[in-house]
Write a protein that holds these residues in place. Structure first.
Motif, PDB file in Angstrom:
ATOM      1  N   PHE A  37       0.844  -1.201   0.000  1.00 34.89           N
ATOM      2  CA  PHE A  37       0.000   0.000   0.000  1.00 34.89           C
ATOM      3  C   PHE A  37       0.881   1.253   0.000  1.00 34.89           C
ATOM      4  O   PHE A  37       0.621   2.206  -0.742  1.00 34.89           O
ATOM      5  CB  PHE A  37      -0.923  -0.036   1.228  1.00 34.89           C
ATOM      6  N   GLU A  38       1.931   1.229   0.803  1.00 35.79           N
ATOM      7  CA  GLU A  38       2.817   2.398   0.855  1.00 35.79           C
ATOM      8  C   GLU A  38       3.499   2.625  -0.496  1.00 35.79           C
ATOM      9  O   GLU A  38       3.661   3.768  -0.928  1.00 35.79           O
ATOM     10  CB  GLU A  38       3.844   2.232   1.982  1.00 35.79           C
ATOM     11  N   GLN A  39       3.865   1.519  -1.164  1.00 33.31           N
ATOM     12  CA  GLN A  39       4.493   1.689  -2.492  1.00 33.31           C
ATOM     13  C   GLN A  39       3.504   2.285  -3.481  1.00 33.31           C
ATOM     14  O   GLN A  39       3.842   3.169  -4.267  1.00 33.31           O
ATOM     15  CB  GLN A  39       4.984   0.342  -3.011  1.00 33.31           C
ATOM     16  N   ALA A  40       2.262   1.791  -3.438  1.00 34.51           N
ATOM     17  CA  ALA A  40       1.244   2.299  -4.368  1.00 34.51           C
ATOM     18  C   ALA A  40       0.929   3.765  -4.074  1.00 34.51           C
ATOM     19  O   ALA A  40       0.777   4.584  -4.988  1.00 34.51           O
ATOM     20  CB  ALA A  40      -0.021   1.445  -4.268  1.00 34.51           C
ATOM     21  N   SER A  42       2.966   5.900  -2.633  1.00 29.71           N
ATOM     22  CA  SER A  42       4.145   6.667  -3.020  1.00 29.71           C
ATOM     23  C   SER A  42       4.131   6.930  -4.526  1.00 29.71           C
ATOM     24  O   SER A  42       4.417   8.054  -4.975  1.00 29.71           O
ATOM     25  CB  SER A  42       5.405   5.914  -2.588  1.00 29.71           C
ATOM     26  N   ALA A  43       3.759   5.910  -5.304  1.00 32.22           N
ATOM     27  CA  ALA A  43       3.695   6.094  -6.767  1.00 32.22           C
ATOM     28  C   ALA A  43       2.698   7.188  -7.118  1.00 32.22           C
ATOM     29  O   ALA A  43       2.912   7.975  -8.042  1.00 32.22           O
ATOM     30  CB  ALA A  43       3.317   4.778  -7.434  1.00 32.22           C
ATOM     31  N   SER A  44       1.605   7.268  -6.338  1.00 32.80           N
ATOM     32  CA  SER A  44       0.595   8.303  -6.627  1.00 32.80           C
ATOM     33  C   SER A  44       1.063   9.687  -6.181  1.00 32.80           C
ATOM     34  O   SER A  44       0.476  10.694  -6.544  1.00 32.80           O
ATOM     35  CB  SER A  44      -0.734   7.950  -5.959  1.00 32.80           C
ATOM     36  N   PHE A  45       2.119   9.720  -5.363  1.00 37.94           N
ATOM     37  CA  PHE A  45       2.678  11.000  -4.907  1.00 37.94           C
ATOM     38  C   PHE A  45       4.054  11.224  -5.539  1.00 37.94           C
ATOM     39  O   PHE A  45       5.006  11.676  -4.878  1.00 37.94           O
ATOM     40  CB  PHE A  45       2.810  11.021  -3.371  1.00 37.94           C
ATOM     41  N   GLY A  46       4.183  10.870  -6.815  1.00 35.08           N
ATOM     42  CA  GLY A  46       5.419  11.141  -7.540  1.00 35.08           C
ATOM     43  C   GLY A  46       6.620  10.419  -6.959  1.00 35.08           C
ATOM     44  O   GLY A  46       7.738  10.948  -6.999  1.00 35.08           O
ATOM     45  N   ASP A  47       6.393   9.223  -6.401  1.00 35.35           N
ATOM     46  CA  ASP A  47       7.469   8.383  -5.832  1.00 35.35           C
ATOM     47  C   ASP A  47       8.162   9.024  -4.633  1.00 35.35           C
ATOM     48  O   ASP A  47       9.305   8.672  -4.306  1.00 35.35           O
ATOM     49  CB  ASP A  47       8.519   8.014  -6.898  1.00 35.35           C
ATOM     50  N   ARG A  48       7.489   9.943  -3.968  1.00 32.31           N
ATOM     51  CA  ARG A  48       8.090  10.522  -2.757  1.00 32.31           C
ATOM     52  C   ARG A  48       7.919   9.540  -1.584  1.00 32.31           C
ATOM     53  O   ARG A  48       6.948   8.767  -1.547  1.00 32.31           O
ATOM     54  CB  ARG A  48       7.441  11.873  -2.425  1.00 32.31           C
ATOM     55  N   LEU A 242      -7.569   2.595  -3.514  1.00 37.22           N
ATOM     56  CA  LEU A 242      -6.675   3.470  -4.285  1.00 37.22           C
ATOM     57  C   LEU A 242      -6.832   3.208  -5.788  1.00 37.22           C
ATOM     58  O   LEU A 242      -6.807   4.142  -6.592  1.00 37.22           O
ATOM     59  CB  LEU A 242      -5.228   3.242  -3.836  1.00 37.22           C
ATOM     60  N   ALA A 243      -7.030   1.915  -6.127  1.00 39.43           N
ATOM     61  CA  ALA A 243      -7.202   1.571  -7.549  1.00 39.43           C
ATOM     62  C   ALA A 243      -8.463   2.221  -8.111  1.00 39.43           C
ATOM     63  O   ALA A 243      -8.550   2.499  -9.306  1.00 39.43           O
ATOM     64  CB  ALA A 243      -7.264   0.059  -7.713  1.00 39.43           C
ATOM     65  N   ARG A 244      -9.428   2.475  -7.235  1.00 39.97           N
ATOM     66  CA  ARG A 244     -10.694   3.062  -7.711  1.00 39.97           C
ATOM     67  C   ARG A 244     -10.787   4.572  -7.463  1.00 39.97           C
ATOM     68  O   ARG A 244     -11.816   5.180  -7.773  1.00 39.97           O
ATOM     69  CB  ARG A 244     -11.880   2.360  -7.022  1.00 39.97           C
ATOM     70  N   LEU A 245      -9.726   5.148  -6.921  1.00 43.52           N
ATOM     71  CA  LEU A 245      -9.794   6.572  -6.568  1.00 43.52           C
ATOM     72  C   LEU A 245     -10.185   7.464  -7.764  1.00 43.52           C
ATOM     73  O   LEU A 245     -11.057   8.328  -7.607  1.00 43.52           O
ATOM     74  CB  LEU A 245      -8.468   7.033  -5.932  1.00 43.52           C
TER      75      LEU A 245
END
Ligand code: PLP
Length: 369
Positions: A37-40, A42-48, A242-245
């Motif tokens: 979940f944290e990786q996903a 992070s990907a949605s926040f520009g990998d931060r 998150l997948a459905r956001l």
């Protein structure tokens, strides 16, 4: 008569299946799903660097602690926010310095922020509201000029963008909420996005008892930590949500657009900002002239409830709470936030509704004006 809630989560079979699978997996506290979940996220926040937590309230507390903010420090924040902002600043031992916000966007007043900066100021904590972000370039240039940290309370705006970039993907620190009323949910939950891995590591330590491993695999505590780690059950729900956001945000936007189309014409009503690119709609809050309408907010809300429509209050002015008054604040200091606190009503807006529900809410309001 079925009650139209002002907010409710959209839990699909995907989230339920993910939750059940996790329950059966034998690992339900923090584990592989939290990492995924944290990786996903992070990907949605520009990998931060991103870490999950049990709430946005906890995220705000750990953000302040990770910035080293404590007794003797001042944190400038908008009095128009959820109480958690004020509470966490006070809880870490710092002093909240309240300023006003814009009446329509509710963005923190940057001129007042600048005027409030002292040698004790350590951070600016703006709260973002649905429909508009404040001027992020101006905010960050002000913070840079004075060497201040910025902790964005982004609990309500996951998915909102500033000039094409999602909140959390730029700037200093941002905190998010996955409470059931938010744009997506993990039941309870939150996340923090930080500028570097060193800070993320500090958050990890603070979120789990302050524990660090010694070389011989014994444990030490050198920072006073708490217990804010998300469970794998929540993370599994979060992954599905998150997948459905994007779908959720599009549906919320459709409902907000409909409110703008059919909201009854009421002189002096203040509606949210309309039509700004890249904005999300967690809530649809309006300020109404109850006195001129021959009513009070309480009576107005009760009348709607009597017709099967629940509303919310987002938010009272923090400086007028008992804590705010104990800090020395009083009414008359921040007129916009006070007007919002006294007049705001959050109308129903969630993914369990359709535009017909918006039409119904607006038709009932029209009979009350
Ligand atoms: C602006 C804002 N910040 C923070 C929070 C706290 O979120 P949580 O319930 O995840 O702690 C909320 C919750 O409503 C909120 O609206």
């Amino acid at each position: 008569m079925t009650l139209l809630n002002f907010s409710q989560p959209m839990i699909g079979e995907d989230a339920i299946a993910a939750m059940v699978e996790t329950m059966r997996s034998g690992w339900i506290a923090s584990g592989p799903r939290v990492l995924a979940f944290e990786q996903a996220l992070s990907a949605s926040f520009g990998d931060r660097p991103t870490r999950s937590l049990t709430s946005a309230t906890g995220a705000m507390e750990l953000a302040l602690l990770a910035c080293g903010i404590g007794p003797g420090d001042e944190v400038i924040t908008s009095t128009q926010s959820f109480f958690s902002t004020m509470n966490m600043i006070v809880k870490v031992g710092a002093r909240p310095i309240f300023v006003d916000c814009d009446l329509i966007t509710r963005a923190i007043d940057l001129a007042q922020v600048e005027a409030s900066i002292t040698t004790r100021t350590r951070a600016i904590v703006p709260t973002h509201f649905p429909g508009a972000l404040g001027d992020m370039d101006a905010l960050y240039s002000l913070a840079r000029r004075y060497g201040l940290r910025v902790i964005e309370d982004a609990a309500l705006v996951q998915g909102s963008e500033w000039q094409g970039r999602p909140v959390g993907s730029f700037g200093d620190i941002a905190t998010f909420s996955f409470h059931p009323n938010k744009n997506m949910t993990t039941i309870e939950g939150g996340a923090i996005v930080v500028p570097d891995e060193k800070t993320a590591r500090r958050v990890e330590i603070l979120r789990f008892h302050g524990i660090q491993r010694n070389r011989d695999d014994t444990r030490d505590v050198a920072l006073v930590g708490g217990k804010y780690n998300m469970s794998d059950v929540s993370a599994a729900i979060g992954l599905a949500q998150l997948a459905r956001l994007p779908e959720f945000l599009a549906h919320r936007r459709k409902l907000a657009d409909r409110y703008f189309e059919v909201f009854p014409k009421i002189d002096d009503a203040v509606l949210p900002p309309r039509g700004l690119a890249g904005q999300t709609w967690n809530m649809f809050c309006v300020l109404l002239p109850y006195e001129r309408m021959g009513t009070t907010r309480q009576a107005f809300r009760a009348a709607l409830l009597g017709r099967g429509i629940a509303t919310g209050l987002s938010y009272e002015a923090s400086h007028l709470t008992t804590i705010g008054k104990l800090l020395g604040y009083h009414s008359g200091q921040f007129p916009n936030a006070e007007q919002i606190g006294a007049h705001t009503v959050s109308l129903p807006l969630h993914c369990g509704m359709d535009v017909g529900d918006v039409d119904r809410v607006c038709a009932e309001i029209a009979t009350l004006i």
